[in-house]
Design an enzyme around this catalytic site. Sequence first.
Site, PDB file in Angstrom:
ATOM      1  N   GLY A   1       0.850  -1.196   0.000  1.00 46.47           N
ATOM      2  CA  GLY A   1       0.000   0.000   0.000  1.00 46.47           C
ATOM      3  C   GLY A   1       0.872   1.228   0.000  1.00 46.47           C
ATOM      4  O   GLY A   1       2.077   1.147   0.266  1.00 46.47           O
TER       5      GLY A   1
ATOM      6  N   HIS B   1      -4.485   1.380   7.515  1.00 49.01           N
ATOM      7  CA  HIS B   1      -3.128   1.928   7.641  1.00 49.01           C
ATOM      8  C   HIS B   1      -2.962   3.119   6.678  1.00 49.01           C
ATOM      9  O   HIS B   1      -2.410   4.160   7.047  1.00 49.01           O
ATOM     10  CB  HIS B   1      -2.132   0.794   7.339  1.00 49.01           C
ATOM     11  CG  HIS B   1      -0.687   1.175   7.247  1.00 49.01           C
ATOM     12  ND1 HIS B   1       0.274   0.662   8.093  1.00 49.01           N
ATOM     13  CD2 HIS B   1      -0.008   1.992   6.393  1.00 49.01           C
ATOM     14  CE1 HIS B   1       1.467   1.157   7.767  1.00 49.01           C
ATOM     15  NE2 HIS B   1       1.315   1.970   6.729  1.00 49.01           N
ATOM     16  N   GLU B   2      -3.459   2.955   5.447  1.00 50.33           N
ATOM     17  CA  GLU B   2      -3.308   4.040   4.448  1.00 50.33           C
ATOM     18  C   GLU B   2      -4.168   5.251   4.804  1.00 50.33           C
ATOM     19  O   GLU B   2      -3.728   6.396   4.663  1.00 50.33           O
ATOM     20  CB  GLU B   2      -3.648   3.541   3.033  1.00 50.33           C
ATOM     21  CG  GLU B   2      -2.850   2.345   2.523  1.00 50.33           C
ATOM     22  CD  GLU B   2      -1.359   2.446   2.746  1.00 50.33           C
ATOM     23  OE1 GLU B   2      -0.831   3.564   2.881  1.00 50.33           O
ATOM     24  OE2 GLU B   2      -0.711   1.385   2.816  1.00 50.33           O
TER      25      GLU B   2
ATOM     26  N   HIS C   1      -2.519   7.409   7.241  1.00 50.66           N
ATOM     27  CA  HIS C   1      -1.508   8.323   6.677  1.00 50.66           C
ATOM     28  C   HIS C   1      -2.149   9.637   6.230  1.00 50.66           C
ATOM     29  O   HIS C   1      -1.521  10.697   6.313  1.00 50.66           O
ATOM     30  CB  HIS C   1      -0.829   7.685   5.458  1.00 50.66           C
ATOM     31  CG  HIS C   1       0.315   6.773   5.760  1.00 50.66           C
ATOM     32  ND1 HIS C   1       1.456   7.190   6.407  1.00 50.66           N
ATOM     33  CD2 HIS C   1       0.514   5.455   5.476  1.00 50.66           C
ATOM     34  CE1 HIS C   1       2.310   6.165   6.501  1.00 50.66           C
ATOM     35  NE2 HIS C   1       1.757   5.097   5.948  1.00 50.66           N
TER      36      HIS C   1
ATOM     37  N   GLN D   1       3.068  10.079   1.742  1.00 49.08           N
ATOM     38  CA  GLN D   1       4.377   9.413   1.782  1.00 49.08           C
ATOM     39  C   GLN D   1       5.267   9.818   0.606  1.00 49.08           C
ATOM     40  O   GLN D   1       6.476   9.622   0.659  1.00 49.08           O
ATOM     41  CB  GLN D   1       4.211   7.883   1.772  1.00 49.08           C
ATOM     42  CG  GLN D   1       3.568   7.345   3.044  1.00 49.08           C
ATOM     43  CD  GLN D   1       3.428   5.838   2.976  1.00 49.08           C
ATOM     44  OE1 GLN D   1       2.478   5.324   2.404  1.00 49.08           O
ATOM     45  NE2 GLN D   1       4.384   5.115   3.538  1.00 49.08           N
TER      46      GLN D   1
ATOM     47  N   CYS E   1       5.870  -0.305   7.398  1.00 45.62           N
ATOM     48  CA  CYS E   1       5.537   0.931   6.684  1.00 45.62           C
ATOM     49  C   CYS E   1       6.760   1.368   5.897  1.00 45.62           C
ATOM     50  O   CYS E   1       7.872   1.374   6.441  1.00 45.62           O
ATOM     51  CB  CYS E   1       5.130   2.018   7.677  1.00 45.62           C
ATOM     52  SG  CYS E   1       4.672   3.575   6.876  1.00 45.62           S
ATOM     53  N   LEU E   2       6.541   1.746   4.652  1.00 46.74           N
ATOM     54  CA  LEU E   2       7.664   2.181   3.820  1.00 46.74           C
ATOM     55  C   LEU E   2       8.287   3.467   4.367  1.00 46.74           C
ATOM     56  O   LEU E   2       9.433   3.779   4.038  1.00 46.74           O
ATOM     57  CB  LEU E   2       7.196   2.374   2.370  1.00 46.74           C
ATOM     58  CG  LEU E   2       6.749   1.079   1.676  1.00 46.74           C
ATOM     59  CD1 LEU E   2       6.091   1.391   0.333  1.00 46.74           C
ATOM     60  CD2 LEU E   2       7.920   0.118   1.496  1.00 46.74           C
TER      61      LEU E   2
HETATM   62  O1  GNR Z   1       4.073  -2.515   2.542  1.00 47.25           O
HETATM   63  C1  GNR Z   1       3.397  -2.389   3.554  1.00 47.25           C
HETATM   64  N1  GNR Z   1       3.079  -3.487   4.273  1.00 47.25           N
HETATM   65  C2  GNR Z   1       2.135  -3.481   5.295  1.00 47.25           C
HETATM   66  C3  GNR Z   1       2.085  -4.601   6.132  1.00 47.25           C
HETATM   67  C4  GNR Z   1       1.155  -4.661   7.129  1.00 47.25           C
HETATM   68  C5  GNR Z   1       0.259  -3.625   7.312  1.00 47.25           C
HETATM   69  C6  GNR Z   1       0.318  -2.501   6.500  1.00 47.25           C
HETATM   70  C7  GNR Z   1       1.244  -2.436   5.492  1.00 47.25           C
HETATM   71  S1  GNR Z   1       1.285  -1.041   4.456  1.00 47.25           S
HETATM   72  C8  GNR Z   1       2.970  -1.046   3.993  1.00 47.25           C
HETATM   73  C9  GNR Z   1       3.235   0.024   2.951  1.00 47.25           C
HETATM   74  C10 GNR Z   1       3.008   1.384   3.547  1.00 47.25           C
HETATM   75  O2  GNR Z   1       3.794   1.941   4.265  1.00 47.25           O
HETATM   76  N2  GNR Z   1       1.859   1.951   3.302  1.00 47.25           N
HETATM   77  O3  GNR Z   1       1.568   3.142   3.838  1.00 47.25           O
HETATM   78 NI    NI Z   2       2.668   3.183   5.713  1.00 43.43          NI
END
Ligand code: GNR
Ligand code: NI
Length: 174
Positions: free
Chosen positions: A46, A136-137, A140, A51, A94-95
């Site tokens: 995601g 999660h997104e 952000h 980001q 999270c990236l």
């Molecule tokens: O790549 C991602 N893996 C992930 C694993 C578990 C829960 C959420 C994520 S999202 C993350 C990519 C990211 O930072 N998205 O904002």
């Molecule tokens: Ni993230």
Amino acid sequence: MARLPIIVAPDPRLKGTAEAVHTVDDDVRKLMDDMLETMYDANGIGLAAPQVGVQKRVIVADVARQGEDSAPMAMANPEVVWESDDISVHEEGCLSLPEYFAEVERPDQVRVRYLDRDNKSCEIEADDLLATCIQHEIDHLDGILFVDHVSSLKRNMILRKLTKAKRQGVLETA
Ligand code: GNR
Ligand code: NI
């Protein structure tokens, strides 16, 4: 399509509230495409526009497992319109917090309303990894990182280590 630099925490650009998209036009579609390319290149499932430094309510995701056909999703103005009482725990990454992981509790299932890449209003029900990823997104878009859901001890440890890694120049940061 273009690959965009991903911002690593701590960074004020990850702490703001992103602005709603008025219409999904060619500019927003290009952002969605660039975000998908960036996400795939970084092996993420995601990505949210803040980001990559864009304060717009746009997210992309693809939770297809290795060997499965890719399933790119792109959403503007995603909002949770229903969430289950059931809570589940997933290990999140999270990236923008490279190399750190933590278990996060969230509603197990959500119903999400959004505009698709054709500016059409849609709703989907998500569970499991997709539900986790979409929540999660959306976080952000409101300046929330997964570390904001864990203890301040763990959060501060992770952010301190990232600050140090940035200072030492060992991270490729935007
Ligand atoms: O790549 C991602 N893996 C992930 C694993 C578990 C829960 C959420 C994520 S999202 C993350 C990519 C990211 O930072 N998205 O904002
Ligand atoms: Ni993230």
